[in-house]
Design a protein around this motif. Structure first.
Motif, PDB file in Angstrom:
ATOM      1  N   THR A  60       4.541  25.868  13.896  1.00  0.00           N
ATOM      2  CA  THR A  60       3.578  25.513  14.943  1.00  0.00           C
ATOM      3  C   THR A  60       2.144  25.593  14.413  1.00  0.00           C
ATOM      4  O   THR A  60       1.867  26.313  13.447  1.00  0.00           O
ATOM      5  CB  THR A  60       3.732  26.426  16.176  1.00  0.00           C
TER       6      THR A  60
ATOM      7  N   GLN B 116      -3.304  33.171  27.263  1.00  0.00           N
ATOM      8  CA  GLN B 116      -2.939  31.951  26.518  1.00  0.00           C
ATOM      9  C   GLN B 116      -2.725  30.822  27.514  1.00  0.00           C
ATOM     10  O   GLN B 116      -2.909  30.996  28.719  1.00  0.00           O
ATOM     11  CB  GLN B 116      -1.757  32.169  25.583  1.00  0.00           C
ATOM     12  N   GLY B 117      -2.325  29.653  27.013  1.00  0.00           N
ATOM     13  CA  GLY B 117      -2.264  28.453  27.854  1.00  0.00           C
ATOM     14  C   GLY B 117      -1.308  28.557  29.025  1.00  0.00           C
ATOM     15  O   GLY B 117      -1.640  28.186  30.151  1.00  0.00           O
ATOM     16  N   ARG B 118      -0.114  29.092  28.775  1.00  0.00           N
ATOM     17  CA  ARG B 118       0.886  29.100  29.844  1.00  0.00           C
ATOM     18  C   ARG B 118       0.495  30.030  30.987  1.00  0.00           C
ATOM     19  O   ARG B 118       0.911  29.817  32.127  1.00  0.00           O
ATOM     20  CB  ARG B 118       2.272  29.398  29.276  1.00  0.00           C
TER      21      ARG B 118
ATOM     22  N   GLU C 230      -1.607  27.909  33.127  1.00  0.00           N
ATOM     23  CA  GLU C 230      -0.764  26.980  33.892  1.00  0.00           C
ATOM     24  C   GLU C 230      -0.163  27.691  35.097  1.00  0.00           C
ATOM     25  O   GLU C 230      -0.236  27.196  36.233  1.00  0.00           O
ATOM     26  CB  GLU C 230       0.390  26.481  33.003  1.00  0.00           C
TER      27      GLU C 230
ATOM     28  N   PHE D  47       3.744  19.061  28.416  1.00  0.00           N
ATOM     29  CA  PHE D  47       4.261  19.968  27.399  1.00  0.00           C
ATOM     30  C   PHE D  47       5.338  20.850  28.052  1.00  0.00           C
ATOM     31  O   PHE D  47       5.316  21.054  29.267  1.00  0.00           O
ATOM     32  CB  PHE D  47       3.128  20.815  26.802  1.00  0.00           C
TER      33      PHE D  47
ATOM     34  N   THR E 221       5.940  24.041  28.442  1.00  0.00           N
ATOM     35  CA  THR E 221       5.583  25.157  29.326  1.00  0.00           C
ATOM     36  C   THR E 221       4.933  24.638  30.611  1.00  0.00           C
ATOM     37  O   THR E 221       5.098  25.236  31.673  1.00  0.00           O
ATOM     38  CB  THR E 221       4.606  26.131  28.640  1.00  0.00           C
TER      39      THR E 221
ATOM     40  N   ASN F 222       0.916  16.220  22.834  1.00  0.00           N
ATOM     41  CA  ASN F 222       1.781  16.969  21.910  1.00  0.00           C
ATOM     42  C   ASN F 222       3.217  16.470  21.943  1.00  0.00           C
ATOM     43  O   ASN F 222       3.783  16.106  20.915  1.00  0.00           O
ATOM     44  CB  ASN F 222       1.706  18.468  22.261  1.00  0.00           C
TER      45      ASN F 222
ATOM     46  N   ASP G 285      -5.018  18.848  30.204  1.00  0.00           N
ATOM     47  CA  ASP G 285      -4.416  19.886  29.365  1.00  0.00           C
ATOM     48  C   ASP G 285      -5.073  19.656  28.003  1.00  0.00           C
ATOM     49  O   ASP G 285      -4.690  18.769  27.252  1.00  0.00           O
ATOM     50  CB  ASP G 285      -2.895  19.694  29.311  1.00  0.00           C
TER      51      ASP G 285
ATOM     52  N   CYS H  32      -5.796  21.446  25.082  1.00  0.00           N
ATOM     53  CA  CYS H  32      -5.649  22.326  23.899  1.00  0.00           C
ATOM     54  C   CYS H  32      -6.234  21.706  22.637  1.00  0.00           C
ATOM     55  O   CYS H  32      -6.789  22.404  21.811  1.00  0.00           O
ATOM     56  CB  CYS H  32      -4.192  22.548  23.523  1.00  0.00           C
ATOM     57  N   ARG H  33      -6.058  20.389  22.485  1.00  0.00           N
ATOM     58  CA  ARG H  33      -6.480  19.737  21.229  1.00  0.00           C
ATOM     59  C   ARG H  33      -7.588  18.718  21.517  1.00  0.00           C
ATOM     60  O   ARG H  33      -7.568  17.588  21.039  1.00  0.00           O
ATOM     61  CB  ARG H  33      -5.250  19.124  20.533  1.00  0.00           C
TER      62      ARG H  33
ATOM     63  N   SER I  68      -5.049  26.005  26.072  1.00  0.00           N
ATOM     64  CA  SER I  68      -4.516  27.029  25.191  1.00  0.00           C
ATOM     65  C   SER I  68      -5.463  27.055  24.000  1.00  0.00           C
ATOM     66  O   SER I  68      -5.476  26.136  23.191  1.00  0.00           O
ATOM     67  CB  SER I  68      -3.100  26.676  24.723  1.00  0.00           C
TER      68      SER I  68
ATOM     69  N   LYS J  66      -5.051  26.551  19.759  1.00  0.00           N
ATOM     70  CA  LYS J  66      -5.099  25.333  18.941  1.00  0.00           C
ATOM     71  C   LYS J  66      -6.563  25.092  18.536  1.00  0.00           C
ATOM     72  O   LYS J  66      -7.057  25.690  17.600  1.00  0.00           O
ATOM     73  CB  LYS J  66      -4.514  24.143  19.718  1.00  0.00           C
TER      74      LYS J  66
ATOM     75  N   ARG K 204       9.546  18.352  13.273  1.00  0.00           N
ATOM     76  CA  ARG K 204       8.084  18.464  13.344  1.00  0.00           C
ATOM     77  C   ARG K 204       7.558  19.407  12.268  1.00  0.00           C
ATOM     78  O   ARG K 204       8.010  20.545  12.176  1.00  0.00           O
ATOM     79  CB  ARG K 204       7.667  18.982  14.724  1.00  0.00           C
TER      80      ARG K 204
HETATM   81  N1  F0G Z   1      -0.093  22.637  26.467  1.00  0.00           N
HETATM   82  C1  F0G Z   1       0.132  22.054  25.262  1.00  0.00           C
HETATM   83  C2  F0G Z   1      -0.170  20.609  25.067  1.00  0.00           C
HETATM   84  C3  F0G Z   1       0.659  22.818  24.201  1.00  0.00           C
HETATM   85  O1  F0G Z   1       0.864  22.233  23.017  1.00  0.00           O
HETATM   86  C4  F0G Z   1       0.938  24.194  24.421  1.00  0.00           C
HETATM   87  C5  F0G Z   1       1.513  25.012  23.355  1.00  0.00           C
HETATM   88  C6  F0G Z   1       0.664  24.743  25.683  1.00  0.00           C
HETATM   89  C7  F0G Z   1       0.147  23.931  26.682  1.00  0.00           C
HETATM   90  C8  F0G Z   1       0.953  26.187  26.003  1.00  0.00           C
HETATM   91  O2  F0G Z   1       0.027  27.010  25.410  1.00  0.00           O
HETATM   92  O3  F0G Z   1       1.364  28.442  23.831  1.00  0.00           O
HETATM   93  O4  F0G Z   1      -0.954  29.085  24.548  1.00  0.00           O
HETATM   94  O5  F0G Z   1       0.919  29.230  26.129  1.00  0.00           O
HETATM   95  N2  F0G Z   1       2.038  24.539  22.307  1.00  0.00           N
HETATM   96  C9  F0G Z   1       2.589  25.264  21.158  1.00  0.00           C
HETATM   97  C10 F0G Z   1       3.229  24.301  20.188  1.00  0.00           C
HETATM   98  C11 F0G Z   1       3.481  26.394  21.524  1.00  0.00           C
HETATM   99  O6  F0G Z   1       3.873  24.778  19.223  1.00  0.00           O
HETATM  100  O7  F0G Z   1       3.086  23.097  20.328  1.00  0.00           O
HETATM  101  P1  F0G Z   1       0.365  28.512  24.964  1.00  0.00           P
END
Ligand code: F0G
Length: 465
Positions: free
Chosen positions: A59, A108-110, A113, A133, A135, A194, A223, A225-226, A263, A266, A412
């Protein structure tokens, strides 16, 4: 008259735009040692200890190498329970980045959410996105909400080279909002997408999504993160944005929406952290009360103040053009290198990961024998590379237990930020080229033990003879 100096050659090697100050030994194991590890863990790479992995591409989340400036800022953190100086610094950085006034940190991200969805959604609602994604989907579904994917048609074809395969199919979104009027609490879009291969969403598409949401009176959440990788792709692929800075583009994107969930593991360039940022105050008092119940006081939200300091610095560093050009260069370098040795990948490469098409590489292994898992296991056995199967192990089981082949059999390779050098990538490419040469000798696997759901994390396998 002097002759003008020859221009620098345009195509030069990618260089890491940083010097290295702290190093960690690369874990090196023999093939025989890794074969013993695989037997012990039942051929499941999630169960392998990191100390037995040489190149960890499981990851890009939380695996970033932080800068000297981030480590330095951590030492200055104010660990007060309430009203910490570090929170206000972090809040200012997020406000300046997004233009959103209300900033709520989470661990963290989840967690972000879970908090926001449980306030804004009720059973029977429907939330569309390009692709949710895992989560995000799970947090919606456990509230009885239908998480609907409306990615554009180009995004579903792994071989098609299209600049913005993360785009939402806006005509379908319009029809969806009309059909389900009153049952859509908000529209989401994942930047970059993602689940769809780390593919970007264009500024034009985000404008159309935003306009559709306004017409239907539905909030629009990102969302994000990136967000920096997405801004960079907009800069290099969308002509109208070519002269803008990544920061200007990111700001323009945030301005099209009403808020974001992030999150920070990233593009925050940190190892832990996340946040919610909203333009409107309406949900904020309730959000903060819930935050106190589950994460912590609103000025730390489940994080140490030193994490907030590192994040404040990371959110600025990630928008540097030299960094983003290097970041995109790395995935492109790996994908092009794989193409040269005949290893098919999802096109074009995403911002944070390269996806190998195991079905095309290993046509002799049927879906029931998990070709992507077989490839991931062999990458580890032969080369010490840890990757992630996204195929019939992850998606091939119906709720009634029956087998259904996944739409794609992907492996991946997610690239941690600022961790590996180009020499590492060259070594990895040489290893995969050797593996591709003997692809016909690879064999599938069978599952010998599996849990009721999310089996990819804990299932045990045995190689087929
Ligand atoms: N949204 C997206 C687009 C993500 O890629 C992730 C996490 C999350 C939310 C959740 O965030 O891990 O901080 O709770 N993606 C990681 C991955 C786990 O490997 O793609 P999180």
């Amino acid at each position: 008259m002097t002759t003008p100096a020859a221009p620098l050659p345009r195509k030069r090697s990618i260089i890491e735009p940083f010097k290295i100050k702290v190093v960690e030994p690369l874990p090196l194991r023999t093939v025989a040692e890794r074969e013993r590890v695989l037997e012990d863990v039942g051929y499941n790479l999630f169960a392998v200890r990191a100390a037995d992995v040489t190149f960890d591409f499981l990851t890009d989340s939380g695996t970033t190498a932080m800068s000297a400036a981030q480590w330095g800022a951590m030492m200055t953190a104010d660990e007060s329970y309430a009203g910490s100086r570090s929170f206000y610094r972090f809040e200012e950085v997020v406000q300046r980045l997004t233009g959103y006034q209300h900033v709520v940190p989470t661990h963290q991200g989840r967690a972000a959410e879970h908090l926001l969805f449980s306030l804004m959604c009720k059973a029977g609602d429907k939330v569309p996105s390009n692709n949710h994604f895992d989560t995000t989907r799970a947090n919606l579904e456990q509230l009885g909400v239908d998480a609907v994917d409306l990615v554009c048609a180009e995004g579903k074809d792994p071989t098609l080279d299209h600049p913005f395969k993360g785009n939402v199919d806006v005509p379908r979104l319009e029809a969806f909002l009309t059909e389900h009027r009153g049952h859509v609490p908000f529209v989401m879009t994942t930047i970059t997408n993602n689940t769809g291969g780390g593919q970007p969403v264009s500024l034009a598409n985000l404008r159309d999504i935003s306009a559709a949401c306004r017409r239907h009176g539905v909030p629009f959440l990102l969302d994000a993160c990136r967000f920096a990788e997405n801004a960079w792709f907009i800069k290099v692929r969308e002509p109208e944005a070519a002269d803008k800075t990544p920061r200007q583009i990111a700001r323009e994107v945030f301005e099209l929406a009403d808020g974001c969930l992030v999150s920070a593991k990233k593009d925050g360039l940190v190892n832990i952290g996340g946040f919610i940022a909203l333009r409107d105050v309406a949900w904020v008092p309730l959000l903060r009360s819930r935050l106190i119940l589950t994460e912590g006081f609103p000025t730390y939200g489940g994080l140490a103040a030193r994490d907030l300091e590192a994040l404040a610095v990371g959110l600025d560093e990630v928008l540097e053009e030299t960094y983003l050009a290097y970041r995109e260069g790395v995935t492109r370098y790996i994908a092009d290198g794989l193409t040269r040795v005949g290893v098919p990948t999802m096109r074009p490469p995403g911002g944070h990961a390269v996806y190998i098409d195991a079905r095309a590489l290993l046509p002799h292994i049927p879906a029931e024998q998990f070709p992507a898992q077989a490839l991931a296991v062999e990458l580890y056995r032969a080369e010490g590379i840890r990757s992630c199967e996204i195929g019939s192990v992850m998606f091939g089981k119906r709720p009634d237990g029956s087998f259904v082949p996944s739409a794609m059999e992907l492996v991946r390779l997610a690239i941690p930020r600022r961790v590996y050098t180009q020499a590492h990538m060259d070594y990895v490419l040489e290893g995969i080229a050797e593996l591709a040469h003997r692809r016909a000798t690879l064999r599938g696997l069978r599952i010998v033990q599996e849990p009721a759901f999310l089996r990819h994390f804990t299932a045990r396998f045995a190689p087929l003879a």
